[in-house]
Design a protein around this motif. Structure first.
Motif, PDB file in Angstrom:
ATOM      1  N   LEU A 109       0.816  -1.212   0.000  1.00  0.00           N
ATOM      2  CA  LEU A 109       0.000   0.000   0.000  1.00  0.00           C
ATOM      3  C   LEU A 109       0.850   1.264   0.000  1.00  0.00           C
ATOM      4  N   PHE A 110       1.974   1.213   0.709  1.00  0.00           N
ATOM      5  CA  PHE A 110       2.780   2.428   0.884  1.00  0.00           C
ATOM      6  C   PHE A 110       4.104   2.394   0.123  1.00  0.00           C
ATOM      7  N   GLY A 111       4.404   1.305  -0.552  1.00  0.00           N
ATOM      8  CA  GLY A 111       5.626   1.225  -1.351  1.00  0.00           C
ATOM      9  C   GLY A 111       6.905   1.321  -0.546  1.00  0.00           C
ATOM     10  N   ARG A 112       6.844   0.919   0.702  1.00  0.00           N
ATOM     11  CA  ARG A 112       8.028   1.029   1.549  1.00  0.00           C
ATOM     12  C   ARG A 112       9.140   0.105   1.065  1.00  0.00           C
ATOM     13  N   ARG A 113      10.352   0.673   1.004  1.00  0.00           N
ATOM     14  CA  ARG A 113      11.557  -0.109   0.741  1.00  0.00           C
ATOM     15  C   ARG A 113      12.494   0.119   1.909  1.00  0.00           C
ATOM     16  N   ARG A 114      13.088  -0.941   2.387  1.00  0.00           N
ATOM     17  CA  ARG A 114      13.965  -0.850   3.556  1.00  0.00           C
ATOM     18  C   ARG A 114      15.401  -0.579   3.096  1.00  0.00           C
ATOM     19  N   GLU A 115      15.651   0.686   2.702  1.00  0.00           N
ATOM     20  CA  GLU A 115      16.957   1.063   2.171  1.00  0.00           C
ATOM     21  C   GLU A 115      17.851   1.703   3.217  1.00  0.00           C
ATOM     22  N   MET A 116      17.266   2.409   4.189  1.00  0.00           N
ATOM     23  CA  MET A 116      18.048   3.134   5.186  1.00  0.00           C
ATOM     24  C   MET A 116      17.463   2.829   6.560  1.00  0.00           C
ATOM     25  N   TYR A 117      18.287   2.238   7.436  1.00  0.00           N
ATOM     26  CA  TYR A 117      17.827   1.900   8.783  1.00  0.00           C
ATOM     27  C   TYR A 117      17.368   3.156   9.510  1.00  0.00           C
ATOM     28  N   GLN A 118      16.137   3.144   9.992  1.00  0.00           N
ATOM     29  CA  GLN A 118      15.500   4.244  10.708  1.00  0.00           C
ATOM     30  C   GLN A 118      15.445   5.534   9.892  1.00  0.00           C
ATOM     31  N   GLY A 119      15.436   5.397   8.556  1.00  0.00           N
ATOM     32  CA  GLY A 119      15.326   6.556   7.690  1.00  0.00           C
ATOM     33  C   GLY A 119      13.880   6.947   7.466  1.00  0.00           C
ATOM     34  N   PRO A 120      13.638   7.957   6.607  1.00  0.00           N
ATOM     35  CA  PRO A 120      12.272   8.399   6.325  1.00  0.00           C
ATOM     36  C   PRO A 120      11.429   7.257   5.742  1.00  0.00           C
ATOM     37  N   ARG A 121      10.143   7.251   6.093  1.00  0.00           N
ATOM     38  CA  ARG A 121       9.250   6.210   5.575  1.00  0.00           C
ATOM     39  C   ARG A 121       7.799   6.683   5.600  1.00  0.00           C
ATOM     40  N   SER A 122       7.089   6.234   4.578  1.00  0.00           N
ATOM     41  CA  SER A 122       5.669   6.596   4.499  1.00  0.00           C
ATOM     42  C   SER A 122       4.860   5.811   5.515  1.00  0.00           C
ATOM     43  N   MET A 123       5.318   4.604   5.869  1.00  0.00           N
ATOM     44  CA  MET A 123       4.601   3.835   6.888  1.00  0.00           C
ATOM     45  C   MET A 123       5.535   2.841   7.557  1.00  0.00           C
ATOM     46  N   ASP A 124       5.451   2.815   8.859  1.00  0.00           N
ATOM     47  CA  ASP A 124       6.181   1.845   9.674  1.00  0.00           C
ATOM     48  C   ASP A 124       5.175   1.221  10.627  1.00  0.00           C
ATOM     49  N   LEU A 125       5.041  -0.096  10.576  1.00  0.00           N
ATOM     50  CA  LEU A 125       4.107  -0.824  11.437  1.00  0.00           C
ATOM     51  C   LEU A 125       4.900  -1.837  12.246  1.00  0.00           C
ATOM     52  N   ASP A 126       4.813  -1.751  13.559  1.00  0.00           N
ATOM     53  CA  ASP A 126       5.536  -2.667  14.445  1.00  0.00           C
ATOM     54  C   ASP A 126       4.579  -3.308  15.438  1.00  0.00           C
ATOM     55  N   ILE A 127       4.743  -4.619  15.638  1.00  0.00           N
ATOM     56  CA  ILE A 127       4.009  -5.291  16.707  1.00  0.00           C
ATOM     57  C   ILE A 127       4.723  -4.936  18.006  1.00  0.00           C
ATOM     58  N   LEU A 128       4.021  -4.262  18.916  1.00  0.00           N
ATOM     59  CA  LEU A 128       4.616  -3.892  20.200  1.00  0.00           C
ATOM     60  C   LEU A 128       4.449  -5.007  21.224  1.00  0.00           C
ATOM     61  N   LEU A 129       3.213  -5.439  21.386  1.00  0.00           N
ATOM     62  CA  LEU A 129       2.870  -6.467  22.378  1.00  0.00           C
ATOM     63  C   LEU A 129       1.859  -7.411  21.754  1.00  0.00           C
ATOM     64  N   TYR A 130       1.940  -8.673  22.112  1.00  0.00           N
ATOM     65  CA  TYR A 130       0.955  -9.671  21.683  1.00  0.00           C
ATOM     66  C   TYR A 130       0.511 -10.384  22.950  1.00  0.00           C
ATOM     67  N   GLY A 131      -0.367  -9.711  23.702  1.00  0.00           N
ATOM     68  CA  GLY A 131      -0.762 -10.217  25.019  1.00  0.00           C
ATOM     69  C   GLY A 131       0.474 -10.335  25.897  1.00  0.00           C
ATOM     70  N   SER A 132       0.603 -11.462  26.577  1.00  0.00           N
ATOM     71  CA  SER A 132       1.771 -11.679  27.431  1.00  0.00           C
ATOM     72  C   SER A 132       2.822 -12.549  26.737  1.00  0.00           C
ATOM     73  N   LEU A 133       2.639 -12.774  25.453  1.00  0.00           N
ATOM     74  CA  LEU A 133       3.544 -13.634  24.695  1.00  0.00           C
ATOM     75  C   LEU A 133       4.912 -12.972  24.503  1.00  0.00           C
ATOM     76  N   THR A 134       5.953 -13.779  24.589  1.00  0.00           N
ATOM     77  CA  THR A 134       7.287 -13.318  24.217  1.00  0.00           C
ATOM     78  C   THR A 134       7.785 -14.204  23.074  1.00  0.00           C
ATOM     79  N   VAL A 135       8.387 -13.570  22.081  1.00  0.00           N
ATOM     80  CA  VAL A 135       8.920 -14.256  20.906  1.00  0.00           C
ATOM     81  C   VAL A 135      10.274 -13.635  20.604  1.00  0.00           C
ATOM     82  N   ALA A 136      11.260 -14.475  20.321  1.00  0.00           N
ATOM     83  CA  ALA A 136      12.571 -13.959  19.910  1.00  0.00           C
ATOM     84  C   ALA A 136      13.159 -14.921  18.890  1.00  0.00           C
ATOM     85  N   VAL A 137      12.778 -14.701  17.640  1.00  0.00           N
ATOM     86  CA  VAL A 137      13.326 -15.481  16.530  1.00  0.00           C
ATOM     87  C   VAL A 137      13.777 -14.499  15.469  1.00  0.00           C
TER      88      VAL A 137
END
Length: 163
Positions: free
Chosen positions: A83-111
């Protein structure tokens, strides 16, 4: 179905408010998913290694979903790129949209490619302020503290202004 899934939204390119609203609408269309809360929108200064970029508009969304964390991540990345044409070219650079999962209930995942809770959630005003607006008593499953306490423990400095 998990009912306490929180997603951070951020945009600093184009019509930032429209971008956030479009992302919310797309997330609302995901299968087996229902939006249950949306924070206000917050103007925030960029954080990280690329200081010379426009300010962000950030928000946090709470959803109920039956999607697994991996499937949810795939769907969020599909929205970012499709939808937003995001390309991951620059770490923490400008972006039209950034979507991050913050919390998923009490679940912890590290893969590889997926860490829940978000590894820097407890260090960022621009995430904790909108998250505290809609879920101040939500317990961070690793820090074992409510969101409002995590926010109160941050040093001052980052500019976060409700629009």
């Amino acid at each position: 179905m998990e009912s306490n899934v929180f997603i951070a939204l951020g945009s600093n390119m184009g019509d930032r408010e429209l971008n956030l609203l479009r992302a919310v609408a797309e997330i609302g269309k995901l299968p087996e998913t229902r939006i249950t809360a949306l924070s206000g929108f917050y103007e925030t200064e960029p954080v990280g290694p690329v200081p010379e970029q426009p300010d962000f508009l950030n928000a946090v969304l709470r959803i109920e979903t039956s999607l697994t964390p991996h499937r949810l991540l795939e769907e969020l990345q599909r929205i970012e790129t499709g939808l937003f044409g995001r390309r991951r070219e620059m770490y923490q650079g400008p972006r039209s949209m950034d979507l991050d999962i913050l919390l998923y209930g009490s679940l912890t995942v590290a893969v590889e490619g997926l860490v829940i809770p978000h590894p820097r959630l407890h260090q960022r005003h621009f995430v904790l302020v909108p998250l505290a607006e809609i879920a101040p008593d939500m317990i961070h499953p690793v820090q074992e503290k409510p969101v409002r306490e995590l926010l109160a423990s941050l040093p001052p400095g980052e500019r976060v202004t409700k629009t």
